[in-house]
Design an enzyme around this catalytic site. Sequence first.
Site, PDB file in Angstrom:
ATOM      1  N   LEU A  74     -18.052-150.745  12.537  1.00  0.00           N
ATOM      2  CA  LEU A  74     -17.569-151.927  11.829  1.00  0.00           C
ATOM      3  C   LEU A  74     -16.466-151.647  10.822  1.00  0.00           C
ATOM      4  O   LEU A  74     -16.019-152.556  10.132  1.00  0.00           O
ATOM      5  CB  LEU A  74     -18.725-152.684  11.150  1.00  0.00           C
ATOM      6  CG  LEU A  74     -19.933-152.994  12.051  1.00  0.00           C
ATOM      7  CD1 LEU A  74     -21.017-153.677  11.256  1.00  0.00           C
ATOM      8  CD2 LEU A  74     -19.516-153.822  13.247  1.00  0.00           C
ATOM      9  N   CYS A  75     -16.004-150.393  10.705  1.00  0.00           N
ATOM     10  CA  CYS A  75     -14.864-150.091   9.830  1.00  0.00           C
ATOM     11  C   CYS A  75     -13.581-150.543  10.508  1.00  0.00           C
ATOM     12  O   CYS A  75     -13.421-150.407  11.712  1.00  0.00           O
ATOM     13  CB  CYS A  75     -14.775-148.594   9.540  1.00  0.00           C
ATOM     14  SG  CYS A  75     -15.779-148.067   8.172  1.00  0.00           S
ATOM     15  N   HIS A  76     -12.659-151.034   9.691  1.00  0.00           N
ATOM     16  CA  HIS A  76     -11.355-151.430  10.202  1.00  0.00           C
ATOM     17  C   HIS A  76     -10.476-150.201  10.417  1.00  0.00           C
ATOM     18  O   HIS A  76     -10.574-149.234   9.674  1.00  0.00           O
ATOM     19  CB  HIS A  76     -10.660-152.371   9.212  1.00  0.00           C
ATOM     20  CG  HIS A  76     -11.336-153.693   9.087  1.00  0.00           C
ATOM     21  ND1 HIS A  76     -12.392-153.894   8.246  1.00  0.00           N
ATOM     22  CD2 HIS A  76     -11.112-154.867   9.725  1.00  0.00           C
ATOM     23  CE1 HIS A  76     -12.797-155.156   8.352  1.00  0.00           C
ATOM     24  NE2 HIS A  76     -12.037-155.759   9.245  1.00  0.00           N
ATOM     25  N   MET A  98     -14.217-145.738   2.631  1.00  0.00           N
ATOM     26  CA  MET A  98     -14.888-145.042   3.728  1.00  0.00           C
ATOM     27  C   MET A  98     -14.033-143.901   4.263  1.00  0.00           C
ATOM     28  O   MET A  98     -14.562-142.856   4.645  1.00  0.00           O
ATOM     29  CB  MET A  98     -15.249-146.020   4.850  1.00  0.00           C
ATOM     30  CG  MET A  98     -16.317-147.030   4.454  1.00  0.00           C
ATOM     31  SD  MET A  98     -17.808-146.293   3.746  1.00  0.00           S
ATOM     32  CE  MET A  98     -18.358-145.264   5.082  1.00  0.00           C
ATOM     33  N   GLU A  99     -12.723-144.070   4.259  1.00  0.00           N
ATOM     34  CA  GLU A  99     -11.833-143.012   4.715  1.00  0.00           C
ATOM     35  C   GLU A  99     -11.907-141.805   3.777  1.00  0.00           C
ATOM     36  O   GLU A  99     -11.958-140.657   4.228  1.00  0.00           O
ATOM     37  CB  GLU A  99     -10.403-143.540   4.825  1.00  0.00           C
ATOM     38  CG  GLU A  99     -10.172-144.455   6.014  1.00  0.00           C
ATOM     39  CD  GLU A  99     -10.816-145.844   5.899  1.00  0.00           C
ATOM     40  OE1 GLU A  99     -10.879-146.541   6.919  1.00  0.00           O
ATOM     41  OE2 GLU A  99     -11.260-146.240   4.796  1.00  0.00           O
ATOM     42  N   ASP A 108     -19.618-125.065   8.802  1.00  0.00           N
ATOM     43  CA  ASP A 108     -19.515-124.523  10.153  1.00  0.00           C
ATOM     44  C   ASP A 108     -18.849-123.149  10.160  1.00  0.00           C
ATOM     45  O   ASP A 108     -19.311-122.231  10.847  1.00  0.00           O
ATOM     46  CB  ASP A 108     -18.728-125.485  11.045  1.00  0.00           C
ATOM     47  CG  ASP A 108     -18.617-124.974  12.467  1.00  0.00           C
ATOM     48  OD1 ASP A 108     -19.655-124.606  13.057  1.00  0.00           O
ATOM     49  OD2 ASP A 108     -17.494-124.927  12.992  1.00  0.00           O
TER      50      ASP A 108
END
Length: 166
Positions: free
Chosen positions: A75-77, A113-114, A128
């Site tokens: 749902l992120c643009h 969010m980015e 990692d």
Amino acid sequence: MAELTHIDEKGNARMVDVSEKNITSRTAVARGFITMSEECYDLVRNGGMTKGDVLGAARVAGIMGAKRTSELIPLCHLLLLSKCAVDFTLHDEACRIEVTCTVKCQGGTGVEMEALTGVSAALLTIYDMCKAVDREMVLSNIHLAEKIGGKSGHFVYRKTGQKSEG
């Protein structure tokens, strides 16, 4: 009480309609930490990890993660980012690396969010690349540090765990 914008009146998930929002300058800064053993920290700091330049790879991973957030988070643009920077602060006394991701765009929705995805991707890359030396590394305190722009205004995270908006 705040409304959940990604849920419709029937309780279904939805992508928020931002077509009527003003296009404005938006900035978000996110931070997170990874703590590791002294041996592992020294290898990262001195460029001695056998897999190569840990922080260089983590920087690229953070930028790539931020650019692909809409593919990872439902749902992120999809946003056209105008800036994405991933920076590191080494905390020698704690054998801890602080990752900061700053993201900017001109758009109708924020870039929080980015920035958070960029920090997360960078931290996971460090893990990692270092796990052969230290599997007990801890990723912690991934958070939005600051947000500028948009309808809700300026937000700054305060270390007390409370938020400040204005």
